[in-house]
Design an enzyme around this catalytic site. Structure first.
Site, short mmCIF file in Angstrom:
data_model
loop_
_atom_site.label_atom_id
_atom_site.label_comp_id
_atom_site.label_asym_id
_atom_site.label_seq_id
_atom_site.Cartn_x
_atom_site.Cartn_y
_atom_site.Cartn_z
N THR A 235 -23.82 4.77 -44.84
CA THR A 235 -22.80 3.94 -44.19
C THR A 235 -23.38 2.61 -43.71
O THR A 235 -22.77 1.56 -43.87
CB THR A 235 -22.19 4.70 -42.99
N TYR B 246 -7.11 4.75 -41.90
CA TYR B 246 -8.28 5.20 -41.12
C TYR B 246 -7.89 6.07 -39.92
O TYR B 246 -8.68 6.21 -38.98
CB TYR B 246 -9.09 3.99 -40.65
N GLU C 19 -6.17 9.73 -50.32
CA GLU C 19 -6.39 8.28 -50.35
C GLU C 19 -5.87 7.66 -51.65
O GLU C 19 -5.36 6.53 -51.63
CB GLU C 19 -7.89 7.99 -50.17
N ARG D 116 -24.12 -0.59 -51.16
CA ARG D 116 -24.12 -1.07 -49.77
C ARG D 116 -25.41 -1.81 -49.42
O ARG D 116 -25.39 -2.78 -48.67
CB ARG D 116 -23.87 0.10 -48.82
P1 IDP Z 1 -18.26 6.01 -44.55
O1 IDP Z 1 -17.49 4.77 -44.95
O2 IDP Z 1 -19.69 5.95 -44.99
O3 IDP Z 1 -17.57 7.29 -44.97
P2 IDP Z 1 -17.28 6.57 -41.88
O4 IDP Z 1 -18.04 7.28 -40.83
O5 IDP Z 1 -16.15 7.29 -42.56
O6 IDP Z 1 -18.32 6.02 -42.95
O7 IDP Z 1 -16.71 5.24 -41.22
C1 IDP Z 1 -15.70 4.48 -41.86
C2 IDP Z 1 -16.08 3.02 -41.77
O8 IDP Z 1 -16.09 2.61 -40.42
C3 IDP Z 1 -17.47 2.69 -42.29
O9 IDP Z 1 -17.52 2.50 -43.70
C4 IDP Z 1 -17.80 1.42 -41.54
O10 IDP Z 1 -17.18 0.29 -42.15
C5 IDP Z 1 -17.12 1.65 -40.20
N1 IDP Z 1 -18.05 2.18 -39.20
C6 IDP Z 1 -18.57 3.43 -39.15
N2 IDP Z 1 -19.38 3.59 -38.08
C7 IDP Z 1 -19.34 2.40 -37.42
C8 IDP Z 1 -19.96 1.92 -36.22
O11 IDP Z 1 -20.72 2.63 -35.52
N3 IDP Z 1 -19.68 0.61 -35.88
C9 IDP Z 1 -18.86 -0.20 -36.61
N4 IDP Z 1 -18.26 0.23 -37.73
C10 IDP Z 1 -18.49 1.49 -38.14
#
Ligand code: IDP
Ligand code: MG
Length: 140
Positions: A93, A51, A128, A104
């Site tokens: 997300t 990440y 990945e 989800r």
């Molecule tokens: P995605 O998984 O839909 O691509 P990303 O923005 O890449 O979303 O974020 C990676 C992961 O980080 C998400 O799947 C989620 O588990 C976590 N995440 C994203 N935004 C937040 C937040 O605002 N609070 C807590 N966890 C978050």
């Protein structure tokens, strides 16, 4: 032209709640072929590395702690236009904002514990996939 592979993880909380079977069933029903798969637990360092792109985000520390807290499934999925098709199947997300019937929406419990990961681009799908799988660990 868009690629035909994406990388998914079934995240720790979904594994603990015995959602591996139902999630893999959804993936198969949607026409994805599983061309590589493993069950493992990431170390904190490995989760940080996966990440890395999010390291400046406020949720980064919690996310990598969560992602290394228990076993996960990692898999490479194959289908035409895989990245976009898989993101449609998993939904937004935040599970609360995911369309009905998406993975989800069905199996996610919070923004962090949103059941699954899906690559966001063909380029990241390759990066990945290489993170988790060597050449002999995948079908071709
Ligand atoms: P995605 O998984 O839909 O691509 P990303 O923005 O890449 O979303 O974020 C990676 C992961 O980080 C998400 O799947 C989620 O588990 C976590 N995440 C994203 N935004 C937040 C937040 O605002 N609070 C807590 N966890 C978050
Ligand atoms: Mg992402």
């Amino acid at each position: 032209m868009s690629g035909n592979k994406t990388l998914t993880m079934i995240k720790p909380f979904a594994v603990q709640k015995a959602y591996i079977g139902p999630i893999l069933a959804k993936i198969n029903e949607a026409g994805f072929k599983i061309i590589a798969m493993k069950y493992l637990q990431l170390s904190l360092e490995q989760a940080k590395s996966f990440y890395e792109v999010h390291k400046e985000r406020p949720f980064y520390n919690d996310l990598v702690t969560f992602m290394s807290s228990g076993p996960i499934i990692a898999a490479i999925l194959e289908k035409d236009n895989a990245v976009e098709e898989y993101r449609k199947l998993i939904g937004a997300t935040d599970p609360a904002k995911s369309a009905q019937g998406t993975i989800r929406a069905l199996y996610g419990t919070s923004l962090e514990k949103n059941a699954v990961h899906g690559s966001d681009s063909d380029e990241n799908a390759i990066i990945e996939s290489d993170f988790f799988f060597s050449k002999i660990e995948r079908l071709f």
